[in-house]
Design a protein around this motif. Structure first.
Motif, PDB file in Angstrom:
ATOM      1  N   THR A 303       0.811  -1.221   0.000  1.00 50.30           N
ATOM      2  CA  THR A 303       0.000   0.000   0.000  1.00 50.30           C
ATOM      3  C   THR A 303       0.842   1.269   0.000  1.00 50.30           C
ATOM      4  O   THR A 303       0.343   2.343  -0.322  1.00 50.30           O
ATOM      5  CB  THR A 303      -0.924   0.043   1.225  1.00 50.30           C
ATOM      6  N   LEU A 304       2.115   1.164   0.408  1.00 53.93           N
ATOM      7  CA  LEU A 304       3.033   2.305   0.523  1.00 53.93           C
ATOM      8  C   LEU A 304       2.609   3.277   1.615  1.00 53.93           C
ATOM      9  O   LEU A 304       3.036   4.436   1.627  1.00 53.93           O
ATOM     10  CB  LEU A 304       3.153   3.059  -0.814  1.00 53.93           C
ATOM     11  N   MET A 305       1.769   2.812   2.538  1.00 49.49           N
ATOM     12  CA  MET A 305       1.310   3.679   3.620  1.00 49.49           C
ATOM     13  C   MET A 305       2.078   3.411   4.909  1.00 49.49           C
ATOM     14  O   MET A 305       2.143   2.272   5.374  1.00 49.49           O
ATOM     15  CB  MET A 305      -0.190   3.492   3.870  1.00 49.49           C
ATOM     16  N   LYS A 329       3.793  10.847  -0.360  1.00 49.34           N
ATOM     17  CA  LYS A 329       3.012  10.358  -1.496  1.00 49.34           C
ATOM     18  C   LYS A 329       1.574  10.887  -1.436  1.00 49.34           C
ATOM     19  O   LYS A 329       1.044  11.196  -0.366  1.00 49.34           O
ATOM     20  CB  LYS A 329       2.925   8.832  -1.474  1.00 49.34           C
ATOM     21  N   VAL A 330       0.961  10.957  -2.610  1.00 51.23           N
ATOM     22  CA  VAL A 330      -0.488  11.060  -2.738  1.00 51.23           C
ATOM     23  C   VAL A 330      -0.919   9.775  -3.418  1.00 51.23           C
ATOM     24  O   VAL A 330      -0.516   9.486  -4.554  1.00 51.23           O
ATOM     25  CB  VAL A 330      -0.917  12.284  -3.563  1.00 51.23           C
ATOM     26  N   ASP A 349       4.362  11.447  -6.115  1.00 54.49           N
ATOM     27  CA  ASP A 349       5.280  11.921  -5.085  1.00 54.49           C
ATOM     28  C   ASP A 349       4.904  13.330  -4.646  1.00 54.49           C
ATOM     29  O   ASP A 349       4.656  14.210  -5.484  1.00 54.49           O
ATOM     30  CB  ASP A 349       6.720  11.926  -5.605  1.00 54.49           C
ATOM     31  N   LEU A 350       4.859  13.548  -3.351  1.00 53.23           N
ATOM     32  CA  LEU A 350       4.654  14.889  -2.802  1.00 53.23           C
ATOM     33  C   LEU A 350       5.256  14.898  -1.396  1.00 53.23           C
ATOM     34  O   LEU A 350       4.692  14.319  -0.465  1.00 53.23           O
ATOM     35  CB  LEU A 350       3.174  15.265  -2.741  1.00 53.23           C
ATOM     36  N   ALA A 351       6.391  15.546  -1.259  1.00 52.21           N
ATOM     37  CA  ALA A 351       7.085  15.581   0.025  1.00 52.21           C
ATOM     38  C   ALA A 351       6.191  16.177   1.107  1.00 52.21           C
ATOM     39  O   ALA A 351       5.568  17.219   0.912  1.00 52.21           O
ATOM     40  CB  ALA A 351       8.373  16.401  -0.103  1.00 52.21           C
ATOM     41  N   MET A 352       6.107  15.482   2.249  1.00 56.62           N
ATOM     42  CA  MET A 352       5.364  15.946   3.423  1.00 56.62           C
ATOM     43  C   MET A 352       3.901  16.243   3.105  1.00 56.62           C
ATOM     44  O   MET A 352       3.299  17.193   3.626  1.00 56.62           O
ATOM     45  CB  MET A 352       6.037  17.185   4.016  1.00 56.62           C
ATOM     46  N   ALA A 353       3.295  15.416   2.241  1.00 55.10           N
ATOM     47  CA  ALA A 353       1.874  15.579   1.924  1.00 55.10           C
ATOM     48  C   ALA A 353       1.063  15.566   3.214  1.00 55.10           C
ATOM     49  O   ALA A 353       1.235  14.682   4.052  1.00 55.10           O
ATOM     50  CB  ALA A 353       1.415  14.451   1.000  1.00 55.10           C
TER      51      ALA A 353
END
Length: 670
Positions: A303-305, A329-330, A349-353
């Protein structure tokens, strides 16, 4: 001729790819404004018009290319706003002056996006969002004052904006005037806050550091400066620590994220999907548990969570979108089915989402309806005849039911199963009565099933999820059962090492009175940490100052209030009884060391000749009306004391109902 062939091929492809929500059936006409992706990464997709043609029914998770389906995401890396067009696979980044933000909302009608700035500590509004291009530097059209301390989430109802701020655990409530924000209330919340969402007029709030969910019914009508307790607080089984929350009224779906262990920011995250949320949540009484079997959990390495801090939901495609701050991540998940270790279908990819908000023409504003299923019912047993007496929230007798038992002590009502469970002192076993609300006054009922006759002297039961704990006091043991709607299974038998009587749950913590004393025994994580039969030792045992001999106990999750009864001298069954109330109990309990004393100055006491209490054997607290109910076995009464948080001394009960040998009571209070 060649151009015509290419055009027809593209058109055919558009008709094949364009599909409708999986909520639709049969052939669906694609309206002229539905278009196909042209690959332009500008956030405002255009393309070939699909005309008035038809497409096949959609597969699960498929979307219409060209449908406006936007994700607005904040971050704590640079404070910019990311707008993802899910169907067009494009990204527009709006460069703001904020350097960190958490809490976001988009008003498509006004074309304004709002965020809570963690750097400027204020609400910010950015207008004409649809006209902005990738990389545009934007200034706030208007802002609120810098009132915030540590904003985490934003929930909007009409022109009312609520910010959950966990700097001091507050809700800041603003009115959006269209050109500014006016702070109307600052609510002090009695638990750690994070995610919030509206369901109709009700505000749902996660309880940070736990797996609990709280609700404030008719929040904006009841909002006030100062402390405001929730209307109800329950535990969502399976969640370690929740942060993100969203509700969709079209599908009646609630989604909550689980960040797991806060020290593991990369691998142990997940989310829970609760379908048919209204009926499930509404059935739960304050303090109860929503079983994990009534939810769908998505978690695992695929899941990458690791730290899913916020969540959004698209009812058209049944897709869940997550802002994953740990891995930057988003993420999006479709075809969720029964959950498990799923691979995201959307991965950016989104740093510190941080916070995430989904917006589409089909889903905007679908916050659903407020809860109207609110009931307060008191169930009482008797050792005289085993009957069950049912009272409404005002204390009026509704019906009396003749059960299989001749004498009973320990009772519970499960609204999800519409079942009553009681501990029979004549049968020495648990009894289960289904379809209980349909039973009429003075009817005789037969138990659907019973447990084994293995109890010795049952005095009280406490239920959490599908686990039933029985306090049996001649042998001073706790029997732990599991029930499934057709049987009781004995899981454990624990030796308490002291005289047992009243028990109640405080989350997964079992609180047990120590009979013949004024002591309280506390077992943290009772259902998970104690698994071997035999002697068990409480996490701590404290003395409750002012009590002579305690029997009854009840705890309210919503109000954080503990009530305990005092029977006084056992030889005096008619005149020397009372009860004590402890507000802000969790903090006060934590402050008392093992072997210490909870001072009388931290409690209030009701006792005296006017109370009609001589042997108050059991007790219940109604957080809605601040009423204490008492089963008074000595004088044969069911009593109610109003304004219990302010009552003290020798006060008369507001209600006094005769009930011979009244024993146990249970308050169902959803």
């Amino acid at each position: 001729m060649k151009k015509s062939i290419i055009y027809l091929a593209i058109l055919a492809g558009a008709l094949f790819v364009a599909s409708c929500s999986d909520d639709d059936d049969a052939l669906v006409e694609v309206t002229p404004d539905v278009t196909c992706d042209d690959g332009i990464m500008n956030g405002d997709e255009t393309g070939i018009d699909c005309g008035g043609s038809f497409c096949e029914p959609c597969g699960e998770g498929m979307t219409i290319l060209g449908r406006r389906a936007d994700l607005f995401v904040t971050n704590n890396d640079n404070g910019n706003i990311s707008r993802y067009s899910v169907t067009g696979d494009s990204l527009v980044t709006l460069m703001t002056t904020t350097t960190a933000a958490e809490g976001i909302y988009y008003d498509a009608t006004a074309d304004v996006v709002f965020q809570a700035s963690r750097s400027a500590l204020q609400l910010e509004a950015f207008a004409d969002v649809s006209t902005l291009m990738d990389g545009d530097a934007v200034a706030a059209s208007y802002t609120g004052s810098a009132d915030l301390e540590n904003p985490r989430e934003l929930a909007v109802s009409g022109s009312s904006f609520v910010v959950a701020d966990n700097g001091a655990n507050k809700f800041f409530v603003y009115e959006n005037t269209g050109s500014g924000f006016t702070l109307t209330s600052t609510v002090e919340v009695p638990f750690p806050v994070w995610g919030i969402t509206f369901k109709g007029d009700d505000l749902y709030a996660v309880v940070d550091t736990t797996g609990d969910l709280a609700v404030y019914y008719n929040f904006l009508s009841n909002v006030t400066n100062g402390v405001l307790n929730p209307s109800k607080r329950v535990t969502i089984e399976g969640i370690v620590r929740t942060h993100g929350i969203t509700y969709d009224g079209t599908d009646d779906v609630m989604v909550l994220t689980d960040i797991g262990d806060a020290d593991d920011a990369n691998t142990d995250g997940g989310f829970h999907v609760i379908s048919d949320f209204s009926s499930k949540f509404d059935a739960l009484s304050d303090g109860e548990l929503l079983p994990v079997g009534m939810q769908v959990r998505v978690a695992g390495s695929s899941t990458l969570m690791g730290n899913p801090i916020d969540v959004a939901y698209d009812s058209e495609t049944d897709a869940v979108y997550v802002s994953e701050i740990g891995n930057g991540k988003v993420l999006g998940f479709t075809s969720i089915g029964s959950g498990g270790d799923l691979t995201p279908s959307f991965n950016k990819d989104l740093a510190m989402a941080s916070s995430i908000y989904f917006s589409s023409d089909e889903t905007d504003g679908n916050t659903g309806d407020s809860s109207s299923a609110r009931e307060t019912t008191l169930y009482a047993t008797s050792t005289a005849n085993g009957n069950v007496s049912v009272y409404n929230g005002t204390g009026a007798l509704v019906k009396t039911i003749d059960t299989d038992s001749d004498t009973t002590e320990g009772i519970y009502y499960n609204a999800m199963e519409d079942a009553l469970i009681q501990a029979s002192r004549s049968g020495m076993a648990l009894e289960y009565y289904g379809s209980f609300t349909a039973v009429t006054d003075l009817a005789n009922v037969v138990a659907d099933f019973t447990g084994n006759s293995e109890l010795s002297s049952p005095r009280e039961i406490a239920v959490f999820g599908n686990k039933v704990v029985v306090s049996s006091n001649t042998e001073n043991k706790f029997y732990v059962y599991e029930y499934n709607g057709s049987s009781f299974t004995l899981l454990n038998t624990f030796d308490a090492g002291f005289d047992t009587w009243g028990i109640t749950f405080m989350g997964n913590t079992l609180l047990a009175v120590v009979d013949a004393t004024s002591d309280l025994a506390v077992y943290d994580n009772f259902l998970t940490d104690f698994s071997a039969d035999g002697a068990i030792t409480p996490t701590k045992r404290i003395t409750v100052d002012g009590i002579v001999r305690t029997h009854g106990i009840d705890y309210s999750e919503a109000d954080d209030v503990l009530v305990m009864s005092d029977i006084g001298d056992a030889a005096d069954a008619n005149t020397d009884g009372g009860f004590q109330v402890t507000q802000d109990f969790a903090a006060k309990l934590a402050a008392v060391d093992n072997g210490g004393t909870l001072a009388l100055s931290d409690q209030t006491r009701v006792a005296g000749s006017m109370t009609e209490m001589g042997n108050p054997i059991d007790i219940a607290y109604d957080h809605k009306t601040k009423t204490v109910f008492v089963a008074e076995v000595g004088n044969g009464k069911v009593l109610a004391f109003s304004d219990a948080l302010n009552a003290s001394g020798n006060v008369s009960p507001a209600i006094s109902n005769d009930l011979a040998e009244a024993s146990s009571i249970y308050l169902y209070n959803n």
